[in-house]
Write an enzyme that holds these catalytic residues in place. Structure first.
Site, PDB file in Angstrom:
ATOM      1  N   ASP A 250      38.032 -16.285  -3.625  1.00 26.62           N
ATOM      2  CA  ASP A 250      37.505 -15.674  -4.874  1.00 26.62           C
ATOM      3  C   ASP A 250      36.418 -16.750  -4.962  1.00 26.62           C
ATOM      4  O   ASP A 250      36.565 -17.995  -5.152  1.00 26.62           O
ATOM      5  CB  ASP A 250      38.521 -15.412  -5.809  1.00 26.62           C
ATOM      6  CG  ASP A 250      38.010 -14.560  -6.998  1.00 26.62           C
ATOM      7  OD1 ASP A 250      38.445 -13.322  -7.070  1.00 26.62           O
ATOM      8  OD2 ASP A 250      36.901 -14.791  -7.602  1.00 26.62           O
ATOM      9  N   CYS A 338      36.656   0.234  -6.071  1.00 28.38           N
ATOM     10  CA  CYS A 338      37.187   0.674  -7.502  1.00 28.38           C
ATOM     11  C   CYS A 338      35.857   1.024  -8.375  1.00 28.38           C
ATOM     12  O   CYS A 338      35.806   1.282  -9.520  1.00 28.38           O
ATOM     13  CB  CYS A 338      37.791  -0.202  -8.292  1.00 28.38           C
ATOM     14  SG  CYS A 338      36.697  -1.748  -8.664  1.00 28.38           S
TER      15      CYS A 338
HETATM   16  N1  SAH Z   1      42.249  -8.141  -5.546  1.00 32.16           N
HETATM   17  C1  SAH Z   1      42.476  -8.316  -7.096  1.00 32.16           C
HETATM   18  C2  SAH Z   1      41.365  -7.643  -8.187  1.00 32.16           C
HETATM   19  C3  SAH Z   1      39.846  -8.181  -7.481  1.00 32.16           C
HETATM   20  S1  SAH Z   1      38.851  -8.299  -8.941  1.00 32.16           S
HETATM   21  C4  SAH Z   1      43.727  -7.831  -7.571  1.00 32.16           C
HETATM   22  O1  SAH Z   1      44.632  -7.442  -6.690  1.00 32.16           O
HETATM   23  O2  SAH Z   1      44.072  -8.070  -8.662  1.00 32.16           O
HETATM   24  C5  SAH Z   1      37.353  -8.841  -8.088  1.00 32.16           C
HETATM   25  C6  SAH Z   1      37.460 -10.207  -7.923  1.00 32.16           C
HETATM   26  O3  SAH Z   1      36.353 -10.720  -7.171  1.00 32.16           O
HETATM   27  C7  SAH Z   1      37.166 -11.260  -9.159  1.00 32.16           C
HETATM   28  O4  SAH Z   1      38.076 -12.045  -9.165  1.00 32.16           O
HETATM   29  C8  SAH Z   1      35.986 -11.795  -8.946  1.00 32.16           C
HETATM   30  O5  SAH Z   1      35.728 -13.313  -9.387  1.00 32.16           O
HETATM   31  C9  SAH Z   1      35.728 -11.865  -7.298  1.00 32.16           C
HETATM   32  N2  SAH Z   1      34.260 -11.877  -6.921  1.00 32.16           N
HETATM   33  C10 SAH Z   1      33.210 -11.351  -7.421  1.00 32.16           C
HETATM   34  N3  SAH Z   1      32.245 -11.367  -6.636  1.00 32.16           N
HETATM   35  C11 SAH Z   1      32.527 -12.253  -5.508  1.00 32.16           C
HETATM   36  C12 SAH Z   1      31.983 -12.712  -4.382  1.00 32.16           C
HETATM   37  N4  SAH Z   1      30.729 -12.668  -4.048  1.00 32.16           N
HETATM   38  N5  SAH Z   1      33.011 -13.498  -3.632  1.00 32.16           N
HETATM   39  C13 SAH Z   1      34.127 -13.673  -3.720  1.00 32.16           C
HETATM   40  N6  SAH Z   1      34.726 -13.290  -5.066  1.00 32.16           N
HETATM   41  C14 SAH Z   1      33.928 -12.522  -5.704  1.00 32.16           C
END
Ligand code: SAH
Length: 394
Positions: A250, A338
């Site tokens: 992340d 989503c």
């Molecule tokens: N899969 C998670 C929910 C994802 S929410 C679950 O099951 O709960 C989206 C996440 O993507 C966030 O934590 C955010 O910090 C991360 N994120 C956003 N842009 C990103 C990027 N370019 N690279 C890596 N992570 C990213």
């Protein structure tokens, strides 16, 4: 019941007669004087037929209908709707001895447009998306703690970023009832720290519960890469499923800390998990081919509104193309979107294009969506937002 009356242009009642709960501003012929955002209004067709009662707000969606009946929308109305929502979830087994993290109210899907309530053990986190729900927050909070058998004792209100900015309601994120009473919630027997104070949305993505269980089934002996891991939900399930190793990625250092804490909570000292704070696109670009044979892609909504659809589709295609290029032969890819503004078909096409670009043989094993505590009002198909594909990549 007496409420200020709104009259629609001729023919504009059609969608409401089919129980679609939104009145668009262009459909309105007459707005009563002095009406304010968040007021309850009664909506009439041009021929005088009463259509429903809802919350008024300024914007493209001018009224969100709460009831089609001529009834009072008061504290007891909210109490009845919340009771329905809870009973439904309990009767279908969502709330049980192994799970106390669930969505109690999913807006239109629970006939409460503009309201989201997620429950984590004794705490309910409430998000208002409309001024009307903001004004009703105390009635809603009281009803939540009075729900028989729900065990809710604290209500945290978190609407600073969800209410229309222009309405100038200046909401404060705060406990309306009770106080902090622990941050560990349980999902299908696994424990998670949930940070509703600082975390995204209400603190946890309960909408992936069923899909995490499916991933668990696929994890045995696999090397799992969980991209966009946030709280580490998929990672913890993969470990329970017997994954050989799990890597969580992340871009947020806070998300990585939370993932590590959640792995520790369930599998203390797990030697086969590691977490990296780095951009997902960079990670995939640098990753050695064949390093992982199960990859989860669960990015944030790339399209937050309709105007962003084209770029978002390009983003999904680019991300998935990287995964197809790098996943080991006979690998399994869990890929999600989503974004509400993007349809199932559009998402599928973006993933198809990415697959074609890689030239690999790809088969669809499962088509996934949101779980039953995120129900879709059959008259409001817009409520369907989570889309996922499980693919077998040769
Ligand atoms: N899969 C998670 C929910 C994802 S929410 C679950 O099951 O709960 C989206 C996440 O993507 C966030 O934590 C955010 O910090 C991360 N994120 C956003 N842009 C990103 C990027 N370019 N690279 C890596 N992570 C990213």
């Amino acid at each position: 019941m007496e409420y200020p009356e709104i009259v629609l242009h001729r023919g504009k009642e059609e969608s409401l007669l089919r129980f679609h709960p939104w009145v668009f501003s262009g459909a309105i012929r007459h707005l009563p004087k002095g009406i304010e955002e968040g007021d309850l209004v009664k909506v009439f067709a041009a021929d005088g037929r009463m259509l429903g009662i809802g919350h008024y707000q300024i914007g493209s969606i001018a009224v969100r209908i709460l009831t089609w009946a001529d009834e009072a929308v008061d504290a007891s109305f909210y109490a009845r709707r919340l009771d329905d929502a809870f009973r439904m979830r309990r009767s279908i087994g969502i709330v049980n001895a192994d799970t106390d993290a669930y969505r109690l109210v999913h807006g239109e899907g629970d006939f409460l447009p503009g309201l989201i309530v997620d429950v984590y053990g004794p705490t309910a986190v409430v998000q208002a998306h409309s001024p009307g729900m903001h004004f009703a927050r105390l009635d809603i909070a009281r009803s939540l703690v009075e729900l028989p058998d729900a065990g809710i004792t604290s209500v945290y209100y978190k609407s600073e970023t969800t209410l229309p900015y222009k309405a100038q309601l200046d909401p404060t994120n705060e406990y309306l009832i009770g106080d902090f009473s622990g941050d560990v919630a349980m999902e299908q027997g696994l424990k998670f720290h949930v940070d509703w104070l600082r975390g995204q949305k209400t603190g946890f993505f309960v909408d992936q519960r069923d899909n995490r269980m499916l991933l668990q089934r696929y994890s045995a002996d696999r090397k799992v890469l969980n991209m966009f891991c946030y709280t580490g939900g998929f990672s913890v399930y993969a470990l329970r499923g017997g994954a050989r190793e799990v890597c969580s990625v992340d871009s947020s250092a806070k998300a990585i800390a939370l993932t590590e804490a959640n792995v520790e909570l369930n599998f203390p000292g797990a030697p086969n998990h590691n977490a990296v704070a780095v951009d997902a696109f960079e990670y995939l670009a640098d990753m050695e081919k064949g390093r992982f044979d199960l990859i989860v892609l669960d990015p944030p909504a790339f399209a937050k509104h309709r105007g962003a659809i084209k770029n978002a589709l390009r983003g999904y295609q680019r991300l998935n193309a990287r995964a197809f290029e790098k996943i080991a032969p006979r690998g399994v890819l869990f890929t999600f979107s989503c974004s509400q503004a993007i349809t199932k078909e559009q998402f599928r096409l973006a993933v198809f294009s990415a697959a074609a670009q890689s030239g690999r043989r790809v088969r669809i094993l499962h088509q996934l969506t949101q779980p039953a505590d995120h129900p879709i009002n059959i008259y409001h198909p817009e409520g369907e937002y989570l889309k996922g594909l499980v693919l077998y990549v040769e």
